[in-house]
Scaffold this motif. Structure first.
Motif, PDB file in Angstrom:
ATOM      1  N   LEU A 190       0.800  -1.219   0.000  1.00  0.00           N
ATOM      2  CA  LEU A 190       0.000   0.000   0.000  1.00  0.00           C
ATOM      3  C   LEU A 190       0.839   1.278   0.000  1.00  0.00           C
ATOM      4  O   LEU A 190       0.286   2.364  -0.092  1.00  0.00           O
ATOM      5  N   HIS A 191       2.150   1.171   0.142  1.00  0.00           N
ATOM      6  CA  HIS A 191       3.042   2.324   0.157  1.00  0.00           C
ATOM      7  C   HIS A 191       2.812   3.187   1.396  1.00  0.00           C
ATOM      8  O   HIS A 191       3.560   3.109   2.356  1.00  0.00           O
ATOM      9  N   TRP A 192       1.792   4.047   1.377  1.00  0.00           N
ATOM     10  CA  TRP A 192       1.473   4.831   2.562  1.00  0.00           C
ATOM     11  C   TRP A 192       0.633   3.994   3.510  1.00  0.00           C
ATOM     12  O   TRP A 192      -0.198   3.204   3.074  1.00  0.00           O
ATOM     13  N   GLY A 193       0.829   4.223   4.792  1.00  0.00           N
ATOM     14  CA  GLY A 193       0.056   3.481   5.772  1.00  0.00           C
ATOM     15  C   GLY A 193       0.566   3.734   7.167  1.00  0.00           C
ATOM     16  O   GLY A 193       1.570   4.439   7.370  1.00  0.00           O
ATOM     17  N   PRO A 194      -0.103   3.191   8.153  1.00  0.00           N
ATOM     18  CA  PRO A 194       0.297   3.387   9.546  1.00  0.00           C
ATOM     19  C   PRO A 194       1.589   2.642   9.881  1.00  0.00           C
ATOM     20  O   PRO A 194       2.071   1.817   9.098  1.00  0.00           O
ATOM     21  N   THR A 195       2.109   2.943  11.053  1.00  0.00           N
ATOM     22  CA  THR A 195       3.384   2.387  11.500  1.00  0.00           C
ATOM     23  C   THR A 195       3.254   1.857  12.921  1.00  0.00           C
ATOM     24  O   THR A 195       2.605   2.484  13.766  1.00  0.00           O
ATOM     25  N   LEU A 196       3.875   0.720  13.171  1.00  0.00           N
ATOM     26  CA  LEU A 196       3.971   0.209  14.540  1.00  0.00           C
ATOM     27  C   LEU A 196       4.973   1.080  15.290  1.00  0.00           C
ATOM     28  O   LEU A 196       6.174   0.816  15.287  1.00  0.00           O
TER      29      LEU A 196
END
Length: 545
Positions: free
Chosen positions: A327-333
């Motif tokens: 998805l390229h952009w997205g949330p991060t742990l």
């Protein structure tokens, strides 16, 4: 290597991007489809921040563009969202608010694709923390609240982009309050500046998800004023929206703000780590010509230039292996906003939250928008299956055996679509294995054969018209037939029953058991709905063999 956006763009997903006889009388979308519309004094509701005035369409109160957060532009860029300032007087809430700035939708270039999706791209602006409410009666009753999160991955979309998102008919049919929401996307919502900006930007990697938490806090504070029950909130979303639902289930700040969850074609169970998100941020800063000690300059960069830099950075990032969705952009742990995800099992934070999880049979529908591919040969289909999904010849043979009379394009469609199907099954099983709240699993199979010679199939987003009871708002994709309306009644009533009771069963469907440690029953939504035990287990296994 699979770039989820590129694969689905080929199928038209630009921007990823009661009993059957009991359906209410259908009305097309748009103001012209309403039998009656007014803006009476009764359509003024007092929220915690001020009064808003909506409209009444055929008995449903509609409020659009209601602020749940402050402007996120300028000095507020990349920072956690803040509640809106209070206002005096009555604020008009009659039209949708701004959508987060994003790439121009490429799908408009294909006539078939644009016809099927019938997008409304609205207008862009960073003052985009706005939501919309449909209610049968503000200030009266305590109805279930259904909180909709749009798709488009984490970089595109809005609460108004598809006609199926309109909540009027669902609110009327189910006597529920429907809320939909815009939030920050792409670099505006997920640019990880924590390595360069210290505490100030410590949560920037998940700003877009924190927007959704703030919107849910708004629901908790204001649902009762709109006739909703803040103690009975269902979050539901499709594609990227489904992934956001999954993430919210793992966020400590969201705990207690919702009580049921529905993930539609969005079981993306892995979240990126800080190594990748910081690398992406480095490339964005390089594209903008901004050094590590010059982050203050970011507030003056135009939205268009930030989008352009984000797109250039996307293309420079390492590509994933074949068969893996990217998805390229997205949330991060990040260990704070999102400390964990679904990789190790269902999050304990939301153990008491029941779920519906599912996908569509033809998420990847290659001949939608490209009619020539309908007649592809077996060899071409095999080659595409290998290139897109990493499918071996043996895996193709298993899918072909399961669909002996299908065209090669249909086998290819189902095979590639397993990239959505497999994680949906895994998510439902992980939830079931938790042994707390149950999970129900579905597959949407319906093909409106009267549209585009039957090439529409159960495409990515197909179920939206049905779960919102919006078959007639989505005529281009559904055909508006009696059969489609009957199916919409069954699907919408399942979603409403789940929102009301935590169980999707109702008298218009066969008995739908939850997933358990020993069984994986699936509701197959089609012209004739049926429950089948794990109908594609052999095919999924073949792809990972």
């Amino acid at each position: 290597m699979v770039d989820r956006r590129d694969v689905l763009m080929a199928t038209g997903v630009a921007g990823l991007v009661a009993a059957a006889g009991g359906a209410a009388t259908a009305k097309p979308g748009g103001s012209g489809g309403a039998g009656r519309l007014s803006t009476p004094p009764e359509a003024i509701v007092e929220t915690k921040h001020g009064k808003v005035r909506g409209a009444v369409r055929d008995g449903i109160f509609v409020f659009k563009g209601v602020p749940y957060g402050k402007d996120t532009g300028g000095a507020a860029r990349f920072l956690p969202p803040q509640p809106p300032a209070a206002w005096t007087g009555v604020r008009a809430a009659l039209s949708y608010g701004a959508c987060c700035p994003q790439m121009v939708r490429a799908g408009w270039q294909n006539s078939e694709t644009a016809f099927i999706y019938d997008w409304d791209d609205g207008f862009a602006g960073e003052d985009c923390l706005k939501l919309n409410v449909w209610s049968p009666g503000p200030g009266k009753g305590a109805r279930p609240v259904m909180f909709w999160i749009h798709g488009g991955g984490y970089e595109a979309g809005s609460a108004q982009e598809l006609p199926g998102y309109d909540g009027e008919r669902l609110a009327r049919r189910g006597d529920v309050v429907v809320v939909s929401v815009n939030h920050r996307l792409g670099p505006f919502g997920f640019l990880d500046l924590s390595e360069f900006g210290g505490d100030r930007y410590g949560l920037s990697a998940n700003a877009g998800m924190l927007d959704l938490v703030l919107a849910l806090e708004w629901v908790k504070a204001n649902a009762a004023a709109f006739g909703g029950d803040p103690g009975k909130v269902t979050i539901f979303g499709q594609s990227g929206g489904g992934a956001k639902v999954s993430n919210l289930m793992a966020m400590p700040s969201a705990k207690g703000l919702f009580h049921r969850a529905i993930v539609q074609s969005g079981s993306l169970l892995e979240i990126g780590d800080t190594a990748r998100s910081r690398q992406l941020a480095q490339v964005v800063l390089k594209e903008l010509g901004i050094g590590r000690g010059e982050l203050d300059r970011l507030t003056g960069v135009s939205a268009a230039d930030l989008i352009k830099a984000g797109e250039a950075a996307r293309k420079e990032m390492p590509k994933p292996p074949a068969g893996r969705i990217n998805l390229h952009w997205g949330p991060t742990l990040d260990g704070t906003a999102i400390p964990g995800a679904w990789g190790g099992g269902a999050p304990a934070l939301s153990a008491d939250v029941p779920m519906i999880v599912g996908s569509c049979l033809n998420e990847y529908s290659p001949s939608l928008g490209n009619p020539a591919l309908e007649d592809m040969g077996e060899d071409q289909a095999r080659g595409m299956a290998k290139a897109i999904a990493g499918a071996s010849p043996a895996a193709w043979d298993v899918f072909r055996a399961a669909h002996p009379k299908a065209r090669p394009v249909e086998v290819l469609s189902v095979l590639v679509s397993s990239q959505f199907r497999a994680p949906a099954v895994a998510q439902a099983r992980r939830k079931g294995a938790q042994g707390k709240a149950p999970a129900w699993l579905y597959r949407f199979d319906y093909n409106p054969a009267s549209v585009l010679d039957g090439r529409v199939r159960a495409f990515h987003c197909a179920e939206l018209a049905y779960c919102f009871d919006n078959v007639d708002r989505c005529l281009n994709a559904t055909g508006g037939t009696a059969e489609a309306r009957a199916l919409a009644g069954r699907v919408a009533d399942a979603w409403v029953a789940f929102a009301r009771t935590g169980d999707p069963n109702h008298r218009g469907l066969p008995r739908w058991p939850a997933v358990s440690a020993s069984a994986t029953p699936n509701m197959l939504f089609d012209a004739k709905c049926a429950v089948v035990e794990d109908p594609d287990a052999r095919e999924r296994a073949a792809l990972v063999a």
